[in-house]
Write an enzyme that holds these catalytic residues in place. Sequence first.
Site, PDB file in Angstrom:
ATOM      1  CG  HIS A  14      -3.110   2.307  10.597  1.00  0.00           C
ATOM      2  ND1 HIS A  14      -3.544   3.060   9.539  1.00  0.00           N
ATOM      3  CD2 HIS A  14      -4.067   1.344  10.788  1.00  0.00           C
ATOM      4  CE1 HIS A  14      -4.712   2.600   9.107  1.00  0.00           C
ATOM      5  NE2 HIS A  14      -5.043   1.552   9.837  1.00  0.00           N
ATOM      6  CG  ASP A  46      -7.517   1.543   6.309  1.00  0.00           C
ATOM      7  OD1 ASP A  46      -8.254   0.554   6.373  1.00  0.00           O
ATOM      8  OD2 ASP A  46      -7.115   2.136   7.327  1.00  0.00           O
TER       9      ASP A  46
HETATM   10 ZN   LIG Z   1      -7.401  -1.303   8.143  1.00  0.00          ZN
END
Ligand SMILES: [Zn+2]
Length: 442
Positions: free
Chosen positions: A270, A321
Amino acid sequence: MPVNAARYHAELAWIGDRVARDVLIELADGEFTGITPGAPAPPDATRLAGLTLPGLANAHSHAFHRALRGRTHAGKGTFWTWRGQMYAVAARLTPESYLELATATYAEMALAGVTTVGEFHYLHHDPDGRPYADPNEMGAALVEAARLAGIRITLLDTCYLTSTVDGKPLDGAQRRFGDGDARRWAARVEGFAPAGRHARLGAAVHSVRAVPADQIPDVVEWAAARDAPLHVHLSEQRKENAACLAYHRRTPTELLADAGALDPRTTAVHATHLTDGDRTELGDTGTGTCLCPTTERDLADGAGPARALLDGGSPLSLGSDSHAVIDLFEEARAVEMHERLRSEQRGHFSAAELIRAATAAGHAACGWADAGAIAAGQRADLVTVRLDSPRTAGIDPAAAVYAATAADVTHVVCDGRPIVVDGRHVTIDVPTALRTAIGALW
Ligand SMILES: [Zn+2]
């Protein structure tokens, strides 16, 4: 021809950052042995119409989140309310049902052209937090699921010890994630030898929220001693940054740097809410960044400074994800599109940079340095995208990353073995497998 040899003839293939025409691709024993552009098609070669790309790497996955797709997207809330729903599914999984769900999820990835998954795995123990008879049974189920789906897996065994930055104990469904402390985490992982050449082991620090600062070095040392990849969720949410600053007087990036966790073997997942200093630190240490744009927008996380990270020296990889979407083309172009929304300017990434993120950089982040390019000596992964679908007809093939979707993938070869032919998985009825596995959990 040698044993397990095969020849393909690609109408168009992505070779060295550009499109080549009429490419004869020869492989044996799971490796490319010859790549010849401008070659006539031999009669024994399998014809690949459309554009053939290297294998795609999905560098950040939580396989069980696939059960949440289309069930958590309506209504209001934040990352934190979504997390409550995610924990409810986590509480129900058994090694048997997780094998079924992960097999279906990885088979969906195969259909989308994914040849390697980086599985960020923290669902280790039974619902009360007690180890199974084999304490790595859940990890073994994921490794087996990847084998059944025909793809490679890097099992990023995740250390997850606390529920808050200031060290509150795990609670509820989180109890399944914990090993007590980092040394017991390492002892459990040390006892795990993933079965099969399609699998390798890596490590993960779940986040600065879930591993106390003084225990992060134990995980770092375990990975360093084995030259294994180390992944960590980093600054996905402002709330995590604020809690870390309040308790440690440092940003999460500074905390990881002080723990020795940042180097080229490490991937920060991220990296959304960074200070300029954080960004410089990631680049200067050669730490990679795995962006998960479709999840980051689904969870209202924000969009990280992708261009500045790459320019500063942090290689970019991609992950689906939470699996709200499994489409690496969508992830790749979203990197460019989110940068446009941030900057109100167009044209930040070349198609070659986006494809590198989806292929070679993702494989490298998962520890497979010999995958992600169509070149002699590399692992023989091929992903063919049709150029005659309603989405892709008439496009410039060099810009396919801006138009193609996972549904345009027709043929996938992983380590020399065809796993998708004519848009179908060779062994798994993927929609049925997903419906059955997910239906059993709700
Ligand atoms: Zn994750």
